[in-house]
Design a protein around this motif. Structure first.
Motif, PDB file in Angstrom:
ATOM      1  N   SER A 356       0.829  -1.203   0.000  1.00 49.59           N
ATOM      2  CA  SER A 356       0.000   0.000   0.000  1.00 49.59           C
ATOM      3  C   SER A 356       0.860   1.247   0.000  1.00 49.59           C
ATOM      4  O   SER A 356       1.930   1.281   0.617  1.00 49.59           O
ATOM      5  N   VAL A 357       0.418   2.276  -0.703  1.00 50.86           N
ATOM      6  CA  VAL A 357       1.031   3.601  -0.655  1.00 50.86           C
ATOM      7  C   VAL A 357      -0.080   4.612  -0.428  1.00 50.86           C
ATOM      8  O   VAL A 357      -1.039   4.675  -1.203  1.00 50.86           O
ATOM      9  N   THR A 358       0.027   5.393   0.635  1.00 52.94           N
ATOM     10  CA  THR A 358      -0.930   6.460   0.907  1.00 52.94           C
ATOM     11  C   THR A 358      -0.166   7.726   1.281  1.00 52.94           C
ATOM     12  O   THR A 358       1.029   7.688   1.557  1.00 52.94           O
ATOM     13  N   SER A 359      -0.863   8.839   1.314  1.00 49.88           N
ATOM     14  CA  SER A 359      -0.239  10.128   1.587  1.00 49.88           C
ATOM     15  C   SER A 359      -0.502  10.570   3.016  1.00 49.88           C
ATOM     16  O   SER A 359      -1.638  10.516   3.490  1.00 49.88           O
ATOM     17  N   ALA A 360       0.557  10.999   3.689  1.00 50.55           N
ATOM     18  CA  ALA A 360       0.406  11.664   4.980  1.00 50.55           C
ATOM     19  C   ALA A 360       0.054  13.128   4.744  1.00 50.55           C
ATOM     20  O   ALA A 360       0.217  13.655   3.639  1.00 50.55           O
ATOM     21  N   ARG A 361      -0.420  13.799   5.770  1.00 52.61           N
ATOM     22  CA  ARG A 361      -0.887  15.179   5.586  1.00 52.61           C
ATOM     23  C   ARG A 361       0.236  16.136   5.196  1.00 52.61           C
ATOM     24  O   ARG A 361      -0.005  17.131   4.541  1.00 52.61           O
ATOM     25  N   ASN A 362       1.453  15.836   5.588  1.00 48.25           N
ATOM     26  CA  ASN A 362       2.561  16.728   5.240  1.00 48.25           C
ATOM     27  C   ASN A 362       3.179  16.392   3.888  1.00 48.25           C
ATOM     28  O   ASN A 362       4.192  16.971   3.505  1.00 48.25           O
ATOM     29  N   GLY A 363       2.584  15.438   3.164  1.00 49.46           N
ATOM     30  CA  GLY A 363       3.094  15.066   1.851  1.00 49.46           C
ATOM     31  C   GLY A 363       4.006  13.860   1.843  1.00 49.46           C
ATOM     32  O   GLY A 363       4.363  13.362   0.767  1.00 49.46           O
ATOM     33  N   ASP A 364       4.427  13.362   3.022  1.00 53.04           N
ATOM     34  CA  ASP A 364       5.189  12.119   3.068  1.00 53.04           C
ATOM     35  C   ASP A 364       4.338  10.972   2.528  1.00 53.04           C
ATOM     36  O   ASP A 364       3.100  11.062   2.484  1.00 53.04           O
TER      37      ASP A 364
END
Length: 383
Positions: A356-364
């Motif tokens: 899985s690849v998802t986005s953290a709120r800071n763009g990580d």
């Protein structure tokens, strides 16, 4: 014949989709010259933020720096904060686990503290369903269980992939489904298998601007059809929706989703996997993939768009995890959805199967490994 596309009424398909309809949909990787792989992308930092997991299928960010993680076979939802894991819910008594099916994708609506999960179920017969709960303020318990949609087909558990995505604008929940290894499911508009579905995240009702919303039955939920096993969903900044799916022995695909589009998987009679992933001999118009792996497959899975100038040349690419290839591909597409380049940073190789690849709120980026034991959640950021 396939019904005409209703593109103007869908809020997420505006500029790039209009260009695609005028110029032709994105060609597969085999048509133009193959873009060169860029292994000289900006350096990445990879940190482990959760350990001792088993087949983690998804990770999503929740408020307060928390991460929410699903494990397929354990049917366990965990909350990870400051490197410490605790169990939010043990669903092992209610989730059907078999083969590729179990506790799968998650989605977090932070405004309402709603948590969605896609999972196997035996309630009313073996199938896959999407369930929603309300989470307490401290993210320690679930309540108010509600079924959003059920009856996604399942057989042995094969091709039970189910990916969730909350659209950024409006109330839509998007659900990507597998075909359950039944050849007739992908192009049967009244089967929920081998589809991308779109429903109201509050009520579970079909979205009124879906392409078949005026019909009856399950087809009211259908956004696109003719898929084999959808593993990833991602929404670009321009509002367009993209899917990632497993190929047979060839042609894993990344697709730009066109409302009402047929993506051409039709393995009949029986379950004949020698047919093309996008079979242009079928009646009507089939949408070619924006990217395909060719032969052999690399088992592409979850995906997220990369955003932020700190990412350098990777800014604006689609990051796609690969299980069999044990890498992350960063695919660059132009505004019309045509492939421009592929990068595979060495920092994201040698980690085993990546799910899985998802986005953290800071763009990580948040990435899960899927090796079956001692699995991890990784946080990836540019140096």
């Amino acid at each position: 014949m396939r019904p005409s596309l209703r593109t103007t009424s869908l809020s997420f398909a505006v500029s790039a989709l209009a260009v695609g309809l005028l110029t032709g949909l994105p060609p597969s990787l085999a048509e133009p010259a193959t873009p060169s792989a860029d292994r000289a992308a900006r350096g990445l930092e990879v940190r482990t933020v959760a350990r001792r997991l088993e087949h983690p299928w998804d990770v999503q960010q929740a408020p307060g720096g928390r991460l929410v993680v699903s494990e397929r076979d354990r049917a366990r939802i965990s909350v990870v904060r400051n490197g410490k894991r605790r169990t939010l819910a043990d669903l092992s008594r209610s989730v059907w686990v078999s083969g590729e099916t179990g506790l799968l994708s998650l989605a977090v609506d932070t405004d309402r503290r709603w948590l969605y999960a896609c999972h196997g179920s035996t309630k009313g017969g073996t199938h896959v369903r999407v369930t929603r709960w309300r989470v307490d303020r401290k993210w320690r318990s679930l309540s108010g269980r509600r079924t959003m949609i059920a009856g996604l087909p399942a057989t042995s558990g094969r091709h039970g992939g189910c990916r969730l995505l909350l659209e950024r604008q409006g109330p839509a929940l998007v659900v990507g489904t597998g075909d359950a290894a039944v050849g007739t499911n992908p192009r049967d508009l009244d089967s929920l298998g081998g589809k991308v579905l779109r429903l109201n995240r509050r009520t579970g009702a079909p979205m009124p601007d879906n392409p078949f919303a005026g019909a009856t039955g399950n087809r009211r939920y259908v956004l696109t059809y003719g898929h084999r096993n959808v593993q990833g969903l991602a929404q670009r900044d321009d509002g367009t929706l993209w899917s990632v799916e497993h190929g047979s022995f060839r042609d894993d695909e990344v697709n730009l989703l066109v409302p009402g589009g047929d993506y051409g998987w039709n393995p009949v009679p029986g379950y004949d996997e020698s047919v093309p992933m996008t079979d242009q001999s079928l009646p009507g118009e089939q949408q070619e993939a924006a990217w395909s792996s060719g032969d052999p497959t690399i088992a592409t899975s979850g995906a997220a768009w990369v955003s932020g100038t700190r990412w350098g040349r990777l800014d604006g690419t689609l990051a796609v995890a690969a299980l069999k290839a044990s890498e992350v591909l960063f695919l660059r597409f132009d505004a019309a959805g045509r492939l421009e380049s592929v990068a595979t940073p060495r920092e994201l190789t040698g980690l085993g199967r990546l799910r899985s690849v998802t986005s953290a709120r800071n763009g990580d980026l948040l990435v899960t490994t899927d090796n079956g034991a001692r699995d991890r959640v990784l946080r990836v950021s540019p140096r």
